[in-house]
Enzyme design. Structure first.
Site, PDB file in Angstrom:
ATOM      1  N   ALA A   1      -0.831 -15.796 -15.737  1.00 54.21           N
ATOM      2  CA  ALA A   1      -0.914 -17.063 -14.994  1.00 54.21           C
ATOM      3  C   ALA A   1      -1.070 -16.786 -13.499  1.00 54.21           C
ATOM      4  CB  ALA A   1       0.332 -17.905 -15.250  1.00 54.21           C
TER       5      ALA A   1
ATOM      6  N   LYS B   1      -2.364 -14.127 -12.077  1.00 58.24           N
ATOM      7  CA  LYS B   1      -3.663 -13.512 -11.782  1.00 58.24           C
ATOM      8  C   LYS B   1      -4.817 -14.510 -11.971  1.00 58.24           C
ATOM      9  CE  LYS B   1      -2.094  -9.525 -10.535  1.00 58.24           C
ATOM     10  NZ  LYS B   1      -2.246  -9.087  -9.141  1.00 58.24           N
TER      11      LYS B   1
ATOM     12  N   ILE C   1      -6.013   0.930 -14.798  1.00 62.54           N
ATOM     13  CA  ILE C   1      -6.145   1.893 -13.713  1.00 62.54           C
ATOM     14  C   ILE C   1      -5.009   2.905 -13.815  1.00 62.54           C
ATOM     15  CG2 ILE C   1      -6.313   2.180 -11.195  1.00 62.54           C
ATOM     16  CD1 ILE C   1      -8.562   0.424 -12.588  1.00 62.54           C
TER      17      ILE C   1
ATOM     18  N   TYR D   1       2.412 -12.958 -15.684  1.00 61.94           N
ATOM     19  CA  TYR D   1       1.440 -12.136 -14.943  1.00 61.94           C
ATOM     20  C   TYR D   1       0.029 -12.732 -15.067  1.00 61.94           C
ATOM     21  CZ  TYR D   1      -0.958  -7.815 -13.462  1.00 61.94           C
ATOM     22  OH  TYR D   1      -1.737  -6.885 -12.820  1.00 61.94           O
TER      23      TYR D   1
ATOM     24  N   ALA E   1       0.822  -1.227   0.000  1.00 62.61           N
ATOM     25  CA  ALA E   1       0.000   0.000   0.000  1.00 62.61           C
ATOM     26  C   ALA E   1       0.851   1.271   0.000  1.00 62.61           C
ATOM     27  CB  ALA E   1      -0.958  -0.009   1.190  1.00 62.61           C
ATOM     28  N   SER E   2       2.124   1.148  -0.330  1.00 58.47           N
ATOM     29  CA  SER E   2       2.983   2.342  -0.320  1.00 58.47           C
ATOM     30  C   SER E   2       2.752   3.229  -1.537  1.00 58.47           C
ATOM     31  CB  SER E   2       4.450   1.916  -0.245  1.00 58.47           C
ATOM     32  OG  SER E   2       4.710   0.879  -1.158  1.00 58.47           O
ATOM     33  N   ARG E   3       1.997   2.735  -2.512  1.00 57.47           N
ATOM     34  CA  ARG E   3       1.649   3.550  -3.681  1.00 57.47           C
ATOM     35  C   ARG E   3       0.483   2.889  -4.419  1.00 57.47           C
ATOM     36  NH1 ARG E   3       5.228   0.967  -7.689  1.00 57.47           N
ATOM     37  NH2 ARG E   3       6.689  -0.269  -6.485  1.00 57.47           N
TER      38      ARG E   3
HETATM   39  P1  NAP Z   1       2.158  -0.418  -7.985  1.00 57.89           P
HETATM   40  O1  NAP Z   1       1.805   1.029  -8.067  1.00 57.89           O
HETATM   41  O2  NAP Z   1       3.355  -0.925  -8.712  1.00 57.89           O
HETATM   42  O3  NAP Z   1       2.307  -0.799  -6.411  1.00 57.89           O
HETATM   43  C1  NAP Z   1       2.661  -2.088  -6.022  1.00 57.89           C
HETATM   44  C2  NAP Z   1       2.689  -2.179  -4.521  1.00 57.89           C
HETATM   45  O4  NAP Z   1       3.090  -3.512  -4.175  1.00 57.89           O
HETATM   46  C3  NAP Z   1       3.713  -1.238  -3.878  1.00 57.89           C
HETATM   47  O5  NAP Z   1       3.210  -0.791  -2.639  1.00 57.89           O
HETATM   48  C4  NAP Z   1       4.920  -2.148  -3.685  1.00 57.89           C
HETATM   49  O6  NAP Z   1       5.780  -1.749  -2.602  1.00 57.89           O
HETATM   50  C5  NAP Z   1       4.234  -3.445  -3.320  1.00 57.89           C
HETATM   51  N1  NAP Z   1       5.083  -4.616  -3.527  1.00 57.89           N
HETATM   52  C6  NAP Z   1       5.767  -4.974  -4.641  1.00 57.89           C
HETATM   53  N2  NAP Z   1       6.449  -6.113  -4.419  1.00 57.89           N
HETATM   54  C7  NAP Z   1       6.183  -6.478  -3.134  1.00 57.89           C
HETATM   55  C8  NAP Z   1       6.581  -7.548  -2.294  1.00 57.89           C
HETATM   56  N3  NAP Z   1       7.412  -8.505  -2.727  1.00 57.89           N
HETATM   57  N4  NAP Z   1       6.121  -7.587  -1.022  1.00 57.89           N
HETATM   58  C9  NAP Z   1       5.291  -6.631  -0.545  1.00 57.89           C
HETATM   59  N5  NAP Z   1       4.876  -5.590  -1.292  1.00 57.89           N
HETATM   60  C10 NAP Z   1       5.315  -5.524  -2.555  1.00 57.89           C
HETATM   61  O7  NAP Z   1       0.951  -1.360  -8.462  1.00 57.89           O
HETATM   62  P2  NAP Z   1      -0.598  -1.008  -8.665  1.00 57.89           P
HETATM   63  O8  NAP Z   1      -0.785  -0.557 -10.060  1.00 57.89           O
HETATM   64  O9  NAP Z   1      -1.094  -0.182  -7.548  1.00 57.89           O
HETATM   65  O10 NAP Z   1      -1.222  -2.486  -8.565  1.00 57.89           O
HETATM   66  C11 NAP Z   1      -1.684  -3.047  -7.345  1.00 57.89           C
HETATM   67  C12 NAP Z   1      -2.276  -4.425  -7.635  1.00 57.89           C
HETATM   68  O11 NAP Z   1      -3.317  -4.293  -8.596  1.00 57.89           O
HETATM   69  C13 NAP Z   1      -1.270  -5.401  -8.239  1.00 57.89           C
HETATM   70  O12 NAP Z   1      -1.516  -6.693  -7.745  1.00 57.89           O
HETATM   71  C14 NAP Z   1      -1.569  -5.340  -9.725  1.00 57.89           C
HETATM   72  O13 NAP Z   1      -1.196  -6.522 -10.386  1.00 57.89           O
HETATM   73  C15 NAP Z   1      -3.072  -5.133  -9.698  1.00 57.89           C
HETATM   74  N6  NAP Z   1      -3.588  -4.522 -10.938  1.00 57.89           N
HETATM   75  C16 NAP Z   1      -3.211  -3.259 -11.307  1.00 57.89           C
HETATM   76  C17 NAP Z   1      -3.724  -2.695 -12.484  1.00 57.89           C
HETATM   77  C18 NAP Z   1      -3.368  -1.296 -12.942  1.00 57.89           C
HETATM   78  O14 NAP Z   1      -3.806  -0.888 -14.041  1.00 57.89           O
HETATM   79  N7  NAP Z   1      -2.611  -0.522 -12.185  1.00 57.89           N
HETATM   80  C19 NAP Z   1      -4.613  -3.439 -13.258  1.00 57.89           C
HETATM   81  C20 NAP Z   1      -4.972  -4.708 -12.841  1.00 57.89           C
HETATM   82  C21 NAP Z   1      -4.462  -5.235 -11.671  1.00 57.89           C
HETATM   83  P3  NAP Z   1       7.053  -0.777  -2.887  1.00 57.89           P
HETATM   84  O15 NAP Z   1       6.451   0.589  -3.181  1.00 57.89           O
HETATM   85  O16 NAP Z   1       7.804  -0.794  -1.613  1.00 57.89           O
HETATM   86  O17 NAP Z   1       7.767  -1.358  -4.054  1.00 57.89           O
END
Ligand code: NAP
Length: 249
Positions: A159, A161, A190, A157, A14-16
């Site tokens: 696989a 999901k 998103i 990815y 949840a850091s971003r």
């Molecule tokens: P993001 O901005 O890249 O953020 C990913 C988050 O996961 C960050 O807080 C990161 O921490 C953390 N993280 C990464 N590796 C980790 C690990 N090994 N252990 C614990 N935390 C970890 O991603 P997002 O776009 O918000 O996506 C969030 C989720 O939604 C993901 O599962 C992604 O696959 C899914 N999703 C996203 C989209 C989209 O369009 N954005 C679409 C479909 C699904 P750090 O900041 O410390 O690296």
């Protein structure tokens, strides 16, 4: 109306991005939020401060979701810090390492499966005993439209999901009799800081292809999580909700 008053929630990653958006909406609804990050310490501590200012309890934990041991240790710490109760788990942490299958390395396949899918096993195992004792709980897994449909260049990815969806339905069947629900969300495109860096023309092309004619916001996903986390969905389990502006319709 606050839908999560005094509920204790764990959100991974949840850091971003989406995780941060969920943490903010949940805190607005009265939830206490324990959340993890991998390396973004400063933004995580800033978020902890922002959430606390909303009048709820909030704490950031550095924890690698891919590690079984770290997930176990995390849950022990959260239980100590949050009065021994966990109401909601959101498995949100995820990464991409895209490439055509021809060029994809074994390391990149394994990393995506470990962080996106094995993490869900790790965290669900770690909270299971607590939820069973409480005879109540909601687990929400952040899948993707790519897990439903597939996507060229994302075999690892997709696989991971799709695996989350099978896991979600199985947990729903296994734990339903104990009033523990498990659902998945499949976000479409998103818009986050990550997509801000992309070429505007490409992004506009994606928006044009979506029936609702826009990319989703982190709040759109957070609101779907709010539904699954709260008692509004008390008779809903084992489902996958596409939150994608109609992209897969
Ligand atoms: P993001 O901005 O890249 O953020 C990913 C988050 O996961 C960050 O807080 C990161 O921490 C953390 N993280 C990464 N590796 C980790 C690990 N090994 N252990 C614990 N935390 C970890 O991603 P997002 O776009 O918000 O996506 C969030 C989720 O939604 C993901 O599962 C992604 O696959 C899914 N999703 C996203 C989209 C989209 O369009 N954005 C679409 C479909 C699904 P750090 O900041 O410390 O690296």
């Amino acid at each position: 109306m606050k839908l999560l008053e005094d509920k204790n929630v764990i959100i991974t990653g949840a850091s971003r991005g989406i995780g941060m958006g969920i943490a903010q909406v949940f805190a607005d609804h009265g939830a206490n939020v324990a959340f993890t990050y991998s390396s973004s310490k400063a933004p995580a501590l800033e978020l902890e401060k922002q959430l606390t200012a909303k009048g709820v309890k909030a704490k950031a934990y550095k924890s690698n979701a891919a590690s079984f041991q770290e997930a176990e240790e995390l849950v022990v710490k959260v239980l100590e810090d949050f009065d021994g109760r966990i109401d909601v788990l959101i498995n949100n942490a995820g990464i991409t390492k895209d490439n055509l299958l021809m060029r994809m390395s074994e390391a990149d396949f394994d990393a995506v499966i470990d962080i996106n899918l094995k993490s869900v096993f790790n965290m669900t195992k770690a909270v299971q005993r607590t939820l069973l004792k409480q005879r109540k709980g909601s687990i929400i897994n952040m899948s993707s439209v790519v897990g439903v449909k597939g996507n060229a260049g994302q075999t690892n990815y997709a696989a991971s999901k799709a695996g989350m969806i099978g896991f979600t339905k199985s947990v729903a069947l296994e734990l339903g009799s104990r009033n523990i629900r498990c659902n998945a969300i499949a976000p479409g495109f998103i818009e986050t800081e990550m997509t801000d860096k992309l070429d505007e023309k490409t992004v506009q092309g994606w928006r044009d292809g979506i029936p609702l004619k826009r990319g989703g916001t982190t709040e759109d996903i957070a609101n779907a999580c709010l539904y699954f986390a709260s008692d509004l969905s008390s008779y809903v389990t084992g489902q996958v909700l596409n939150v994608d502006g109609g992209m897969l319709t």
